[in-house]
Scaffold this active site. Structure first.
Site, mmCIF file in Angstrom:
data_model
loop_
_atom_site.group_PDB
_atom_site.id
_atom_site.type_symbol
_atom_site.label_atom_id
_atom_site.label_comp_id
_atom_site.label_asym_id
_atom_site.label_seq_id
_atom_site.Cartn_x
_atom_site.Cartn_y
_atom_site.Cartn_z
ATOM 1 N N LYS A 1 0.662 -0.871 0.273
ATOM 2 C CA LYS A 1 -0.337 -0.057 0.123
ATOM 3 C C LYS A 1 0.911 1.673 -0.015
ATOM 4 O O LYS A 1 0.307 2.434 -0.861
ATOM 5 C CB LYS A 1 -0.551 0.029 0.893
ATOM 6 C CG LYS A 1 -1.558 -1.070 0.788
ATOM 7 C CD LYS A 1 -3.008 -1.103 1.959
ATOM 8 C CE LYS A 1 -4.376 -2.031 1.696
ATOM 9 N NZ LYS A 1 -4.647 -2.785 3.109
ATOM 10 N N GLN B 1 -4.840 -1.477 9.087
ATOM 11 C CA GLN B 1 -4.337 -3.157 8.660
ATOM 12 C C GLN B 1 -5.549 -4.235 9.438
ATOM 13 O O GLN B 1 -4.849 -4.163 10.941
ATOM 14 C CB GLN B 1 -3.162 -3.571 8.482
ATOM 15 C CG GLN B 1 -3.548 -5.111 7.408
ATOM 16 C CD GLN B 1 -3.847 -4.722 6.260
ATOM 17 O OE1 GLN B 1 -3.813 -3.222 5.648
ATOM 18 N NE2 GLN B 1 -3.825 -5.314 5.642
ATOM 19 N N ASP C 1 -11.005 2.691 4.559
ATOM 20 C CA ASP C 1 -11.979 1.845 3.789
ATOM 21 C C ASP C 1 -13.162 1.264 3.801
ATOM 22 O O ASP C 1 -13.493 0.101 3.480
ATOM 23 C CB ASP C 1 -10.831 0.908 5.234
ATOM 24 C CG ASP C 1 -9.686 -0.145 4.745
ATOM 25 O OD1 ASP C 1 -9.912 -0.357 3.591
ATOM 26 O OD2 ASP C 1 -8.810 -0.356 5.746
#
Ligand code: GUN
Length: 291
Positions: free
Chosen positions: A52, A96, A119
């Protein structure tokens, strides 16, 4: 049968994002800035977060990696979230998953400012998605919809079967493909670990999305001719013949199922690369919404 090339499409999307970033730069506007929080040393998570950050560089974004010890307390992690919420230079951030067991994942996701939740996991954004309102769409399902659109695959009136009901993939893709509009308008069935006779449903699928995490679970006899296969599985399977000591396997037995499919995503190189591209797209959207 056509192989859906997620690597190629994700590179196209990154190129498109880079063009937009270059024009922001030329106009003297703010450069998008994505932050990623990682807790602990899980190998797969470190790999994903590393990719990422690398992809941010590729498209010209700024990025910040917040790397925290496995032993961090829930309150300390919440403090890190509040700092990111209040840091005006950061347009969006992700935490994450999975988090260590002593940390309540839901509590952490609820603490993220929905305006920076690239997200799309905060209930506010998830709710907006379910109501077909403009918001951040979770990156993996967003990537699936993008692949379907760019390959011109018809979804309207089709029977889509989703294997798995996770909050990250199964649940959101079932909502998106059922929503009104392009890439949606599908009749969706979600099957899961408590479903009796999964094959009954998969055999009747025009589009099969598998997000289960069991390598090569979907076999040829479980699908009908001309099915569209979207394989979201990415399981590391030990293989001492390879340098890394493992190979990545999808949920679908590619060699046999691909013979019956009209379209199929490979693993690796299908849905996987799309996730990062769509996270970047969400970050760009966040800049637009905040400025
Ligand atoms: N773990 C697996 N997939 C994801 C994702 O899309 N976002 C985050 N934050 N964690 C994940």
């Amino acid at each position: 049968m056509e192989i859906i090339d997620g690597k190629k499409i994700s590179n196209q999307i990154k190129e498109e994002i880079k063009v937009e970033v270059d024009s922001l730069k030329a106009l003297g506007k703010k450069i998008p800035h994505l932050a990623a929080v990682i807790v602990g040393e899980d190998g797969a998570s470190l790999t994903y977060v590393g990719s990422k950050v690398r992809s941010c560089k590729q498209v010209g974004f700024n990025s910040t990696l917040v790397k925290l010890a496995e032993s961090i307390t829930e309150n300390e992690l919440l403090d890190e979230i509040y700092k990111l919420n209040n840091n005006d230079s950061i347009d969006g951030f992700i935490v994450q998953l999975p988090l260590p067991k002593h940390i309540d994942e839901q509590k952490i996701l609820l603490a993220i400012d929905p305006n920076k939740d690239v997200d799309g996991f905060h209930p506010t954004n998830f709710g907006k998605m379910a109501l077909n309102m403009r918001t951040f769409i979770p990156a993996t399902p967003y990537g699936i919809i993008e692949l379907i659109k760019r390959y011109g695959i018809e979804t309207s009136g089709k029977h889509t079967v989703v294997i798995g009901r996770s909050h990250i993939v199964g649940r959101p893709i079932s909502i998106l493909m059922n929503n009104k509009g392009q890439g949606g308008d599908s009749t969706v069935t979600v099957v899961h670990s408590k479903t009796k006779n999964i094959e009954f449903y998969t055999k009747n699928a025009d589009i099969l999305v598998s997000a289960l995490g069991i390598p090569e679970y979907v076999k040829e006899h479980m699908v009908k001719n001309n099915v569209v296969i979207i394989d979201v599985g990415i399981t590391r399977v030990k293989d001492h013949k390879t340098e890394k000591g493992y190979v990545i396997k999808g949920d679908v037995d590619f060699d046999s199922v691909s013979k019956k499919a009209s379209y199929i995503t490979p693993v690796p190189g299908g849905v996987g690369p799309m996730t990062i591209a769509m996270l970047l797209k969400n970050t760009l959207l966040s800049v637009g919404m905040r400025s």
